[in-house]
Design a protein around this motif. Structure first.
Motif, mmCIF file in Angstrom:
data_model
loop_
_atom_site.group_PDB
_atom_site.id
_atom_site.type_symbol
_atom_site.label_atom_id
_atom_site.label_comp_id
_atom_site.label_asym_id
_atom_site.label_seq_id
_atom_site.Cartn_x
_atom_site.Cartn_y
_atom_site.Cartn_z
ATOM 1 N N PHE A 139 -20.471 2.748 -3.913
ATOM 2 C CA PHE A 139 -19.096 2.154 -4.130
ATOM 3 C C PHE A 139 -18.135 2.875 -4.849
ATOM 4 C CE2 PHE A 139 -16.436 -0.130 -6.954
ATOM 5 C CZ PHE A 139 -15.844 -1.201 -6.227
ATOM 6 N N PRO A 140 -18.574 3.986 -5.727
ATOM 7 C CA PRO A 140 -17.463 4.739 -6.320
ATOM 8 C C PRO A 140 -16.935 5.830 -4.927
ATOM 9 C CG PRO A 140 -19.203 4.844 -7.588
ATOM 10 C CD PRO A 140 -19.763 4.175 -6.465
ATOM 11 N N ALA A 141 -18.001 6.195 -4.081
ATOM 12 C CA ALA A 141 -17.341 6.945 -2.930
ATOM 13 C C ALA A 141 -16.336 6.058 -2.243
ATOM 14 C CB ALA A 141 -18.616 7.316 -2.073
ATOM 15 N N PHE A 142 -16.757 4.992 -1.899
ATOM 16 C CA PHE A 142 -16.010 3.876 -0.919
ATOM 17 C C PHE A 142 -14.700 3.709 -1.781
ATOM 18 C CE2 PHE A 142 -14.534 -0.599 -1.242
ATOM 19 C CZ PHE A 142 -13.531 -0.851 -0.040
ATOM 20 N N ALA A 143 -14.526 3.381 -3.151
ATOM 21 C CA ALA A 143 -13.252 2.831 -3.629
ATOM 22 C C ALA A 143 -12.416 4.203 -3.820
ATOM 23 C CB ALA A 143 -13.722 2.433 -5.031
ATOM 24 N N ILE A 144 -12.964 5.439 -4.306
ATOM 25 C CA ILE A 144 -12.080 6.680 -4.354
ATOM 26 C C ILE A 144 -11.596 7.241 -3.193
ATOM 27 C CG2 ILE A 144 -12.148 9.208 -5.364
ATOM 28 C CD1 ILE A 144 -14.320 8.137 -7.346
ATOM 29 N N GLY A 145 -12.584 7.129 -1.976
ATOM 30 C CA GLY A 145 -12.094 7.540 -0.656
ATOM 31 C C GLY A 145 -11.307 6.827 -0.053
ATOM 32 N N PHE A 146 -11.273 5.633 -0.547
ATOM 33 C CA PHE A 146 -10.297 4.839 0.330
ATOM 34 C C PHE A 146 -8.637 4.838 -0.445
ATOM 35 C CE2 PHE A 146 -7.651 0.990 -0.511
ATOM 36 C CZ PHE A 146 -7.087 0.511 1.009
ATOM 37 N N ALA A 147 -8.789 5.064 -1.515
ATOM 38 C CA ALA A 147 -7.682 5.296 -2.423
ATOM 39 C C ALA A 147 -7.075 6.626 -1.960
ATOM 40 C CB ALA A 147 -7.793 5.111 -3.789
ATOM 41 N N GLY A 148 -7.620 7.629 -1.942
ATOM 42 C CA GLY A 148 -7.352 8.762 -1.700
ATOM 43 C C GLY A 148 -6.678 9.137 -0.337
ATOM 44 N N THR A 149 -7.484 8.580 0.909
ATOM 45 C CA THR A 149 -7.271 8.536 1.928
ATOM 46 C C THR A 149 -5.863 7.963 2.549
ATOM 47 O OG1 THR A 149 -9.577 9.017 2.648
ATOM 48 C CG2 THR A 149 -8.029 8.541 4.709
ATOM 49 N N TRP A 150 -5.906 6.785 2.021
ATOM 50 C CA TRP A 150 -4.774 5.888 2.147
ATOM 51 C C TRP A 150 -3.454 6.491 1.635
ATOM 52 C CZ3 TRP A 150 -1.630 2.639 -0.920
ATOM 53 C CH2 TRP A 150 -0.563 1.675 -0.114
ATOM 54 N N LEU A 151 -3.444 6.875 0.424
ATOM 55 C CA LEU A 151 -2.458 7.494 -0.267
ATOM 56 C C LEU A 151 -1.858 8.963 0.557
ATOM 57 C CD1 LEU A 151 -3.167 7.442 -4.044
ATOM 58 C CD2 LEU A 151 -1.209 6.302 -2.842
ATOM 59 N N GLY A 152 -3.093 9.798 1.041
ATOM 60 C CA GLY A 152 -2.706 10.706 1.917
ATOM 61 C C GLY A 152 -1.951 10.441 3.175
ATOM 62 N N GLU A 153 -2.495 9.418 3.668
ATOM 63 C CA GLU A 153 -1.759 8.875 4.805
ATOM 64 C C GLU A 153 -0.333 8.556 4.812
ATOM 65 O OE1 GLU A 153 -5.735 7.740 7.524
ATOM 66 O OE2 GLU A 153 -4.629 6.182 6.432
ATOM 67 N N ALA A 154 -0.058 7.965 3.757
ATOM 68 C CA ALA A 154 1.227 7.373 3.262
ATOM 69 C C ALA A 154 1.985 8.406 3.195
ATOM 70 C CB ALA A 154 1.123 6.474 1.981
ATOM 71 N N VAL A 155 1.544 9.655 2.361
ATOM 72 C CA VAL A 155 2.602 10.693 2.003
ATOM 73 C C VAL A 155 2.807 11.491 3.316
ATOM 74 C CG1 VAL A 155 2.439 13.073 1.222
ATOM 75 C CG2 VAL A 155 1.808 11.195 -0.229
ATOM 76 N N MET A 156 1.664 11.439 4.399
ATOM 77 C CA MET A 156 2.073 12.195 5.667
ATOM 78 C C MET A 156 3.134 11.494 6.452
ATOM 79 S SD MET A 156 1.371 14.931 7.029
ATOM 80 C CE MET A 156 0.943 16.007 8.528
ATOM 81 N N PHE A 157 2.878 10.237 6.610
ATOM 82 C CA PHE A 157 3.975 9.174 7.344
ATOM 83 C C PHE A 157 5.291 9.382 6.759
ATOM 84 C CE2 PHE A 157 6.175 5.299 7.239
ATOM 85 C CZ PHE A 157 6.092 4.863 8.795
ATOM 86 N N THR A 158 5.470 9.445 5.243
ATOM 87 C CA THR A 158 6.691 9.467 4.772
ATOM 88 C C THR A 158 7.454 10.872 5.080
ATOM 89 O OG1 THR A 158 5.828 8.098 2.865
ATOM 90 C CG2 THR A 158 8.062 9.383 2.692
ATOM 91 N N ALA A 159 6.622 11.891 4.973
ATOM 92 C CA ALA A 159 6.993 13.336 5.179
ATOM 93 C C ALA A 159 7.692 13.276 6.601
ATOM 94 C CB ALA A 159 6.021 14.202 5.045
#
Length: 278
Positions: A139-159
């Motif tokens: 569960f920690p791997a899922f929650a942290i992994g989802f948050a980190g990856t989703w935020l990274g994708e948002a940054v790459m999309f915005t850039a």
């Protein structure tokens, strides 16, 4: 011009920051490179102060922007330096052992890796999330992994959205962008979801392609969230599912990808049949 008549505190601080990144941030960098880069930063800083004292405000302005670019380039080199060092360590000892050796900061390291993956880090999501799941639970791997990856994708999309095609072409080869557009020329939403789930193209390429193709931010973030909820949960729990089904994690991931491909094929077959009937 008036702002350059004041003492160049910002330029001075940037020069000092560049020196600190060179001398402290990259301690194992080749000595010759360290000395050369440090001398260049110091010369720019001293030149700025001297030009200010002599009233050469145009020179101050030029040196200010040179220092800004120099500091940014130094920061990028430092990021590459740490990524390269990290890749060497993970190749030698494995990502899971790195987490276990640094348990106090493992979750922060894991979050940073997941965040960097869709931006610049050449480590597959499957490797990172499975290692995180093995190190500190599903569960920690899922929650942290989802948050980190989703935020990274948002940054790459915005850039890519802000920087436009010119910036994108500097970061990604045009031939790879053509691959993306070829895949999503029809049924863009469904194909984007599948590309995020099945690793046909890197996530950063999907983010960039969506950013320059006119996909709305709200739609992209929703697609990315749905896709990463699925992949992060499957990968995080794949270790336990694989043990229960007597499969290796790799076989489990391949099985899930195969099921996704079958669902995709069935979806397009149904759409083709419906189009013919109409």
């Amino acid at each position: 011009m008036a702002k350059y008549e004041k003492f160049p505190y910002v330029t001075l601080l940037l020069g000092i920051l560049a020196v600190l990144m060179i001398r402290i941030g990259m301690p194992t960098l080749f000595t010759g490179y360290q000395i050369t880069a440090t001398v260049m930063a110091l010369l720019m800083t001293l030149g700025t102060v001297t030009a200010h004292l002599l009233g050469q405000h145009r020179v101050v302005r030029v040196l200010h922007w040179v220092t800004v670019y120099y500091t940014v380039v130094t920061f990028i080199i430092m990021v590459i330096y740490y990524i390269s060092a990290f890749m060497v360590i993970t190749d030698e000892r494995g990502l899971e052992s790195v987490f276990q050796e640094h348990l106090s900061t493992a979750k922060w390291i894991y979050f940073a890796l997941c965040f960097a993956q869709p931006i610049m880090l050449p480590i597959p999501e499957a490797v990172t999330v499975v290692a995180g799941s093995s190190a500190f639970g599903a569960f920690p791997a899922f929650a942290i992994g989802f948050a980190g990856t989703w935020l990274g994708e948002a940054v790459m999309f915005t850039a890519s959205r802000i920087g436009g095609l010119k910036l994108v072409q500097r970061l990604i080869q045009p031939s790879k962008l053509e691959q993306y557009h070829k895949y999503v020329s029809k049924n863009e939403t469904v194909i984007m979801i599948l590309l995020f789930i099945i690793p046909v193209l890197p996530d950063e390429l999907v983010c960039v392609g969506a950013g320059i193709s006119g996909v709305s931010p709200k739609r992209f973030l929703l697609i990315a969230a749905v896709s990463k909820l699925l992949t992060s949960s499957i990968l995080a729990y794949s270790v336990y599912l694989a043990q229960w089904l007597a499969l290796t994690p790799t076989q489990m991931i391949l099985s899930v990808s195969g099921i996704a491909l079958l669902v995709c094929g069935a979806y397009f077959a149904m759409r083709k049949k419906a189009a013919r009937s109409n």
